[in-house]
Design a protein around this motif. Structure first.
Motif, PDB file in Angstrom:
ATOM      1  N   GLY A 109     -10.267  -3.306  -3.746  1.00  0.00           N
ATOM      2  CA  GLY A 109     -10.404  -4.114  -2.596  1.00  0.00           C
ATOM      3  C   GLY A 109     -11.140  -5.690  -3.028  1.00  0.00           C
ATOM      4  O   GLY A 109     -11.415  -6.262  -2.285  1.00  0.00           O
ATOM      5  N   GLU A 110     -10.831  -5.802  -4.210  1.00  0.00           N
ATOM      6  CA  GLU A 110     -11.344  -7.113  -4.888  1.00  0.00           C
ATOM      7  C   GLU A 110     -10.417  -8.220  -4.797  1.00  0.00           C
ATOM      8  O   GLU A 110      -9.240  -7.888  -5.238  1.00  0.00           O
ATOM      9  CB  GLU A 110     -11.937  -6.993  -6.134  1.00  0.00           C
ATOM     10  CG  GLU A 110     -13.233  -5.886  -5.986  1.00  0.00           C
ATOM     11  CD  GLU A 110     -13.827  -5.667  -7.477  1.00  0.00           C
ATOM     12  OE1 GLU A 110     -13.093  -6.090  -8.428  1.00  0.00           O
ATOM     13  OE2 GLU A 110     -14.822  -5.037  -7.732  1.00  0.00           O
TER      14      GLU A 110
ATOM     15  N   GLU B 204       0.885  -1.316   0.046  1.00  0.00           N
ATOM     16  CA  GLU B 204      -0.009  -0.076  -0.043  1.00  0.00           C
ATOM     17  C   GLU B 204       1.040   1.208  -0.067  1.00  0.00           C
ATOM     18  O   GLU B 204       0.685   2.285  -0.745  1.00  0.00           O
ATOM     19  CB  GLU B 204      -0.941   0.029   1.172  1.00  0.00           C
ATOM     20  CG  GLU B 204      -2.003  -0.953   0.913  1.00  0.00           C
ATOM     21  CD  GLU B 204      -2.628  -1.201   2.345  1.00  0.00           C
ATOM     22  OE1 GLU B 204      -2.486  -0.672   3.383  1.00  0.00           O
ATOM     23  OE2 GLU B 204      -4.003  -1.919   2.313  1.00  0.00           O
TER      24      GLU B 204
ATOM     25  N   LYS C 113      -4.956  -9.998  -5.134  1.00  0.00           N
ATOM     26  CA  LYS C 113      -5.994  -8.838  -4.590  1.00  0.00           C
ATOM     27  C   LYS C 113      -5.658  -7.215  -5.095  1.00  0.00           C
ATOM     28  O   LYS C 113      -4.637  -6.950  -5.178  1.00  0.00           O
ATOM     29  CB  LYS C 113      -5.978  -8.777  -3.114  1.00  0.00           C
ATOM     30  CG  LYS C 113      -7.158  -7.910  -2.591  1.00  0.00           C
ATOM     31  CD  LYS C 113      -7.160  -7.879  -1.057  1.00  0.00           C
ATOM     32  CE  LYS C 113      -8.380  -7.055  -0.285  1.00  0.00           C
ATOM     33  NZ  LYS C 113      -8.393  -7.262   1.050  1.00  0.00           N
TER      34      LYS C 113
ATOM     35  N   LEU D  45      -5.586  -3.961  -4.748  1.00  0.00           N
ATOM     36  CA  LEU D  45      -5.619  -3.080  -3.364  1.00  0.00           C
ATOM     37  C   LEU D  45      -6.369  -1.943  -3.534  1.00  0.00           C
ATOM     38  O   LEU D  45      -6.970  -1.505  -2.708  1.00  0.00           O
ATOM     39  CB  LEU D  45      -4.070  -2.889  -3.135  1.00  0.00           C
ATOM     40  CG  LEU D  45      -3.518  -4.274  -2.948  1.00  0.00           C
ATOM     41  CD1 LEU D  45      -1.673  -3.584  -2.363  1.00  0.00           C
ATOM     42  CD2 LEU D  45      -3.931  -4.902  -1.825  1.00  0.00           C
TER      43      LEU D  45
END
Length: 456
Positions: free
Chosen positions: A443-444, A415, A438, A440
């Motif tokens: 968020g999937e 992140e 994922k 980021l």
């Protein structure tokens, strides 16, 4: 000792480097689109190459390099050189013992030196572009640095005014590609010479242009004060008062000037040249609102002989973000005559600040890693590295988190670094021939086959 930067210099983060490359790539693409070829010259030149080319004020801003031979000199000579050096620290001082080289002040004079040295090998008109840093011992402030990049495009070996027209097009296309609205201010050095003749101050031409070029910084009162300090009479200043009350119509201003220049050969020639550039540019579809005849524009450099350009951003107070002009006599100082030239420069650092302030950098202008593979240790790590190699072969950026750390720490790393996807290649995925990743930002999380992940 606490580390610090030298004044007027900067470090560039990954984001800043990527954004600067975004600007440079657009400029380079357009330079080559317009027929210019690349050139690079050394970061420092012989001091004699640079001095006397930029006017009195420009010469004071040249960064001189202490002669390295000071360390090799015999004791007596070394003592004298060190004395010279101490005197230079106390006040401006020139000594051949002290320095004979300097960091380049711009890219134009080194280019002229290159042309003078290689004119027998070049095909004229010779068109070159150059993107390199330059150095000036200036007072640092917003948009003004002591080390900065210039992005230049020059044509030598042609007197055709269509070169000026083409450079107007190059400016407008490049800034249009950057989505930065600009206005190009134009003048002609012959017009300034004509004004000096009109006011009876031909012998004070340089003093006149240096003071006039500061109008946007010190205003009319400041310019008048400086003209008086440079021993230009109040009577001559009164004759030039119309300079400070120009209309917004470039062609109308030229017409009025033409009337004042009746019988003034050099001034009339300057008006005709600028009129050509303006009318031909308009005929090619350039909006007259993008072109301003700025009769007070001088740019303060002694080597200009004809057209002068300066580019300003319409929506940001930043000073000029580009400039240039015609310099038909520049190579003569290097012993080579009859090579006329014209060139323009893009101020990369100021353009960056403008694009940033206007929020015009696209997301893709910042380089980001596409995939970070989580490190689970053991066999999974080696398999992850094999998959990373396949992604890199396809030109997709990917990296492995180096340690087998807690997954939360690996998430945080991804992140903070702005990595788009975190990939999980664990025992379950290896057994099933799948990959879990994922997104980021969204968020999937998805699990797909290895073939689908690689796009096969």
């Amino acid at each position: 000792m606490k580390p610090s930067l030298a004044k007027g210099t900067r470090d560039f983060t990954a984001e800043e480097v990527s954004r600067r490359k975004y600007i440079i790539n657009i400029l380079q693409k357009n330079f080559e689109l317009f027929g210019f070829q690349p050139l690079e010259t050394p970061s420092f030149e012989n001091l004699s190459t640079l001095t006397g080319k930029y006017g009195e004020e420009g010469d004071r801003l040249i960064f001189k390099i202490m002669n390295s031979s000071i360390n090799e000199a015999k004791d007596e000579k070394k003592s004298q050189m060190l004395t010279d050096f101490q005197r230079a620290l106390d006040k401006p001082f020139n000594s051949e013992n002290l320095t004979d080289k300097a960091l380049r002040y711009d890219l134009t004079v080194p280019f002229a030196r290159f042309v003078a040295m290689n004119h027998g090998k070049l095909t004229f008109p010779y068109k070159r572009y150059q993107i390199q840093p330059v150095w000036r011992a200036d007072r640092p402030q917003k948009g003004r640095f002591r080390e900065f990049y210039q992005c230049d495009a020059d044509v030598v070996g042609s007197e055709s005014l269509f070169q000026e027209v083409d450079l107007v097009q190059l400016y407008l296309k490049s800034f249009a590609d950057l989505k930065v609205p600009v206005t190009i201010h134009l003048n002609n050095r012959k017009i300034l010479s004509g004004l000096a003749e009109y006011a009876g101050i031909t012998d004070k031409l340089i003093d006149f242009t240096v003071a006039l070029d500061k109008l946007d910084k010190i205003g009319k009162e400041g310019v008048v004060k400086e003209l008086l300090e440079r021993e230009i009479s109040q009577e001559s200043i009164n004759k030039l008062d119309f300079l400070f009350t120009q209309s917004d119509d470039a062609l109308e201003n030229l017409l009025q000037l033409k009337e004042k220049f009746i019988g003034n050969e050099v001034g009339t020639k300057g008006v005709e040249e600028l009129e050509f550039v303006l009318t031909k540019s308009i005929s090619l579809g350039v909006d007259i609102q993008n072109l301003v005849f700025d009769i007070t524009l001088a740019r303060g450099l002694d080597y200009y002989t004809g057209a002068i350009f300066e580019v300003k951003a319409d929506e940001v107070q930043m000073g000029s973000i580009g400039g240039g002009g015609r310099y038909d006599n520049l190579t003569e100082v290097f012993g080579v005559k009859n090579i006329p030239g014209i060139g323009i420069s893009f101020g990369l650092d100021r353009i960056y600040l403008v694009v940033e302030e206007l929020g015009l950098f696209p997301e893709e202008a910042t380089s980001k890693v596409e995939y970070l593979f989580a490190n689970f240790g053991g066999e999974e790590t080696l398999e992850a590295l094999k998959l990373i190699m396949q992604l890199r072969e396809k030109g997709i950026s990917a990296e492995l988190y180096p340690e087998n750390a807690k997954i939360g720490k690996q998430f945080t790393y991804a992140e903070k670094k702005g990595i788009k996807n975190l990939v999980f290649l664990g025992e379950e995925e290896l057994k099933n021939g799948t990959v879990t990743f994922k997104d980021l930002a969204a968020g999937e999380q998805k699990t797909v086959s290895l073939e689908e992940f690689l796009g096969n």
